[in-house]
Scaffold this active site. Structure first.
Site, short mmCIF file in Angstrom:
data_model
loop_
_atom_site.label_atom_id
_atom_site.label_comp_id
_atom_site.label_asym_id
_atom_site.label_seq_id
_atom_site.Cartn_x
_atom_site.Cartn_y
_atom_site.Cartn_z
N SER A 95 38.56 38.62 -36.34
CA SER A 95 39.82 38.00 -36.77
C SER A 95 41.05 38.90 -36.69
CB SER A 95 39.68 37.47 -38.20
OG SER A 95 38.94 36.26 -38.20
N LYS B 65 43.91 37.64 -34.68
CA LYS B 65 44.94 36.75 -35.24
C LYS B 65 46.31 37.42 -35.30
CE LYS B 65 42.02 33.63 -38.01
NZ LYS B 65 40.64 34.10 -37.94
N SER C 275 42.73 34.28 -43.33
CA SER C 275 42.05 34.32 -42.04
C SER C 275 41.54 32.96 -41.60
CB SER C 275 40.89 35.33 -42.07
OG SER C 275 40.56 35.75 -40.77
#
Length: 379
Positions: free
Chosen positions: A100, A103, A155
């Site tokens: 993640s 991101k 997230s």
């Protein structure tokens, strides 16, 4: 003329071989593989002709780490966020899966392409996405600003999907992410999803994550959002509104923390990229493929930050986080599409057949053939 040709062949055989840039076994993330990666074979990104950020950052080991704390992550980067000077690094360009932390790149593209106050409708598909979710759904209406909060604080893979939908879909958004990464010089980064979920060819590096976080922190919306402790979030259908809280341990427990993004998948293991400020100095740190022992990864990041702040501000850097992709000769072409084994990082002890004896043997054989042909031509 034939003899000259033989000499040229021998010279080519005995000439020293110039090694390709990059480190053996580090051009693509190591095993184990996620099931999504087994769908299709994807060539790893080519190695640049020169290490991005400077020659010392081409190391397969450590640079500038004298006195630095020992951390378990096989690859990390610590740099000054304002000047871009890299203080220390370990295998900075080794390719790993971002989880993640990708991101950060998703957010950069969203901030650049979407109006923060534009409204995006939630869908049933958002509820069904794999992994962590902020909690959006059908009937919900969310501003891009709120979706970014869900993306960075909690997230949310669902909010990543919604932000991609607002830009024309997953494929277009990934193409934009790849283009931005290439433009900025993050040449180890290949986004296979918009959320960081594993997919064919997915890769990044500690260097790229530090670079991307540095760029993202120049965007006030990103910097303000990632430093937010909690935010009110709208509900959908019969679900009432709720509060999305920042899951960052660094932000909550490290003095001067400016924010961070963590990630985890079974294949990527644990990743983190974040920044902190002390006495007017800002540092960014990124660690990939870490574990939560002997101490949690955020504490490993904190130890590196503490060491970095203790170093003189004018200490000689080992490289720099670039702002743009370097203009250079064409990159080295991809290696064959064979996924390297994790043990490929270790020095090889395989027997190597010397080139010089082979060249001499070829020369001797070729000379014998030439002499035989000459004898036949005289008959």
């Amino acid at each position: 003329m034939q003899l000259l040709g033989i000499i040229a062949v021998v010279a080519a055989l005995v000439a020293p071989v110039t090694p390709a840039p990059g480190c053996a076994g580090q051009q693509a993330p190591p095993p184990p593989f996620a099931r999504e990666e087994l769908v299709a074979a994807v060539e790893p990104l080519p190695w640049p002709a020169e290490p991005v950020g400077g020659p010392q950052l081409g190391t397969c080991g450590e640079a500038g780490t004298t006195g630095a704390p020992q951390v378990g992550a096989p690859s990390w980067v610590l740099a000054d966020m304002d000047s871009g000077a890299v203080l220390a690094a370990r295998a900075p360009h080794a390719r790993h899966r971002p989880a993640s932390t990708l991101k950060v790149l998703t957010a950069i593209v969203a901030v650049r392409n979407l109006d923060p106050d534009a409204v995006v409708d939630g869908t049933a598909e958002d509820q069904q996405i794999e992994g962590s979710k902020a909690g959006i759904g059908p009937g919900g209406r969310y501003t891009v600003r709120q979706l970014l909060a869900g993306l960075l604080l909690n997230s949310g893979n669902d909010t990543a999907q919604a932000l991609a939908r607002a830009q024309g879909g997953d494929a277009l958004t990934r193409a934009r992410m790849a283009a931005v990464a290439g433009e900025l010089g993050a040449l180890d980064t290949l986004p296979a999803s918009v959320s960081g979920l594993d997919g064919p060819g997915m890769s990044t590096s500690a260097y790229d994550l530090a670079l991307l976080f540095r760029v993202a922190m120049r965007e006030p919306l990103f910097a303000g959002t990632i430093a937010t402790r909690s935010v009110a979030f709208p509900g959908y259908g019969d679900r009432p509104g709720f509060v999305v809280s920042n899951t960052s341990h660094l932000l909550g427990q490290y003095p001067g923390a400016l924010g961070d993004k963590t990630g985890f998948t079974d294949a990527a293991r644990h990743t983190i990229v974040g920044a902190a400020e002390r006495n007017g100095r800002r540092l960014v740190v990124a660690l990939v493929r870490g574990e939560q022992h002997p101490v949690p990864l955020w504490k490993q990041a904190a130890a590196l930050l503490d060491w970095g702040f203790a170093q003189p501000a004018d200490a000689e850097p080992v490289g720099t986080l670039v702002d743009r992709a370097p203009v250079e000769s064409p990159p080295v072409m991809n290696t064959p599409a064979v996924v390297p084994d994790v043990t490929a990082r270790e020095p090889s002890h395989a027997t190597v057949v010397p080139v010089l004896p082979i060249g001499l043997a070829v020369a001797a054989g070729a000379t014998a053939v030439l002499l035989t042909l000459r004898r036949r031509s005289r008959r």
